[in-house]
Design a protein around this motif. Sequence first.
Motif: not given
Length: 357
Positions: A185-194
């Motif tokens: 999920i992290l790879g697909e969404s590329q959340f900025l706050t991560a």
Amino acid sequence: MEIGIVGLPNVGKSTLFNALTGAGAAAANFPFTTIEPNVGIVPLADERLNVLAQMNKSRNIVPSGIRFVDIAGLVKGASQGEGLGNKFLANIRSVDSIAHVVRCFRDDDVVNVTGELNPAEAIDTIETELLLADIQQAQKAMERVQKAAKGGDAKAKEKFSALEEILKNFDQGKPARGLKIAPEILGESQFLTAKPVLYVVNTDEKGADPQMLAAVERRAKEHNAVVVSLCAKMESEILELPPEERASYYDAAGISSPGLARLAAAGRELLGLICFFTAGEKETRAWLVSKGTKAPQAAGKIHSDIERGFIRAEICKYDDFVKHGSYAALQERGLLAIEGKEYVMREGDIAHFRFSV
């Protein structure tokens, strides 16, 4: 790997970038000076490199470096396209971590786009816009899997449920970096706050305003982040001096550890990097790789052919080399190790890679 220099307009981002890289990026006193991201590699000072070069009588010395990207200033409403918001968010999505510059000094000659100078509010503006962008990303991801989830796809159901939980946390103001998120999920969404973050407190020549600095330190503690305090203007001016004069200038200013050196070191730690060396008569060079990198991938930093044809790595430790003085002496004492493809590189390794063409 890259660190994005972010912040509100007119907090000193481009001045800091100039000091870091000497690239001469525009640093005028008005918003949005930096429109396209300026990119520069900042060399990391490492005394070990000089020691190895001297011992190997190297003709060339190449330090490692951290890649910094100076990104356009963000304003409130950026997640909705205000200012240069769309460009800012696209640029920051591509970097690995964030150096958030916060102005902590008063100067009537420097425009403050938010009116009153308030570091806590400035941090909130950036964090809120990044979080709002992440909420949009999570919602779009949920829309993509919703149909499959309703159709009974077990994997889609699981992903939808995970995204629903993530979105709930975002709505509560919790950034992705504090959440347990599946790598897929992290790879697909590329959340900025991560993205990992450090705070750069930009001061004047007298230092940071104590109350402002305390406000930044409180916010940094909430994010388990490091704070580096420096005067970007002074660091930039020192960079313009001849190298032999810089040390005396720092001494005169009572600065024992230059801010840029501390920032570069903090950046390396933020990215989770270790340093290994290659050393010989032709060249002594420092290389940065992520913690946990195996020998073939480290060899690939030098050249992709070395990774493809990797046979083995001959590894010795920096301290052992300095103590005994040569590869022959290390070999005699059993301190030159032969390592295979599963060897995990460690801080201070000196490596020689054997490979077939």
